[in-house]
Write a protein that holds these residues in place. Sequence first.
Motif, PDB file in Angstrom:
ATOM      1  N   LYS A 193       1.431  -1.433  -0.465  1.00 45.66           N
ATOM      2  CA  LYS A 193       0.225  -0.333  -0.109  1.00 45.66           C
ATOM      3  C   LYS A 193       0.742   0.974  -0.375  1.00 45.66           C
ATOM      4  N   GLN A 250      -5.640  -0.522   3.460  1.00 48.04           N
ATOM      5  CA  GLN A 250      -6.131   0.617   2.699  1.00 48.04           C
ATOM      6  C   GLN A 250      -4.682   2.338   3.347  1.00 48.04           C
ATOM      7  N   ASN A 263      -5.087   8.371  -1.366  1.00 47.16           N
ATOM      8  CA  ASN A 263      -6.037   7.530  -1.915  1.00 47.16           C
ATOM      9  C   ASN A 263      -7.787   8.121  -2.178  1.00 47.16           C
ATOM     10  N   GLY A 276     -11.082   5.989  -2.442  1.00 45.00           N
ATOM     11  CA  GLY A 276     -10.448   5.363  -3.027  1.00 45.00           C
ATOM     12  C   GLY A 276     -12.139   4.635  -1.861  1.00 45.00           C
TER      13      GLY A 276
END
Length: 276
Positions: free
Chosen positions: A140, A165, A169, A172
């Motif tokens: 990530k 996560q 992002n 996302g």
Amino acid sequence: MLTKVAVAATAAALSFGVAAPASAEVTAAALPAASMEAVLKAAQIDPRRADSALTPGAKDSVLLVEQALAAKGLLDQQYVDGHFGTSTITAYSSYQKSLGYTGIDASGLPGKTSLEKLGDGRYTVTATVAAGSRLTYHGKTMNTRTKAMLVKAEGLLGRQLTITQGSYNPGGVGASAGTHDGGGALDIGVEGMSSTTRTDVARKLRQVGFAAWVRTPAQGFAYHIHAIALSDPDLSSGAQHQAGDYYLGYNGLAGRGSDDGPAVSPKLTWEEYQRS
């Protein structure tokens, strides 16, 4: 006109037959210092307060920044008070936009370059905080500072963590409400962990400088740990608010319930942890 310090330095230099120091250098050395660490902490906490209380240790540095913003016509004098509240956030965002910054870079959370430009001729910047470059860790995206924090927490735990996560992002995961748009934000998988282990992971993350909470189905989430790196200069506005709420004893959710995570004291940033 040279200051008394500059005159004295010039006279001393002449008496010993060496070149006198440039007056600009003497003047710069005499400027007050604004601590970036203190300013960042206040910029996270103060906008989330219900009053205009000051973040301990930040007043002098915040005042320098507010005075500079006021001098540029971006902040009304009534808000030059050492409290980095919403008016100061808005003024700082306007300043960032005047430098050509957009998006997260113009969120009102001060960064090193903008702080230094704002303080040109008025103050110097000390105790700088750098997010570092973007990289991939455990599959990530995150920045150098966040990785260092995560690696330290994993060392304390004696295990590697699963990142579901990362940072930077935008859009996302809708349920994240923009907190992962910038840097310093992580979601950590907890599959196979007991309740005790989940709590211990959150505790170790907090110890090294994250605001970390175990998110639960009762809150509308699948079990995971949500973590925000305190004082990351790349935080999105949503993450910035969660960091401030953590300091103030809230759970980082929209309803601003009481913090349900493991107690750690004091609540340290990564820089403070490294010095402790």
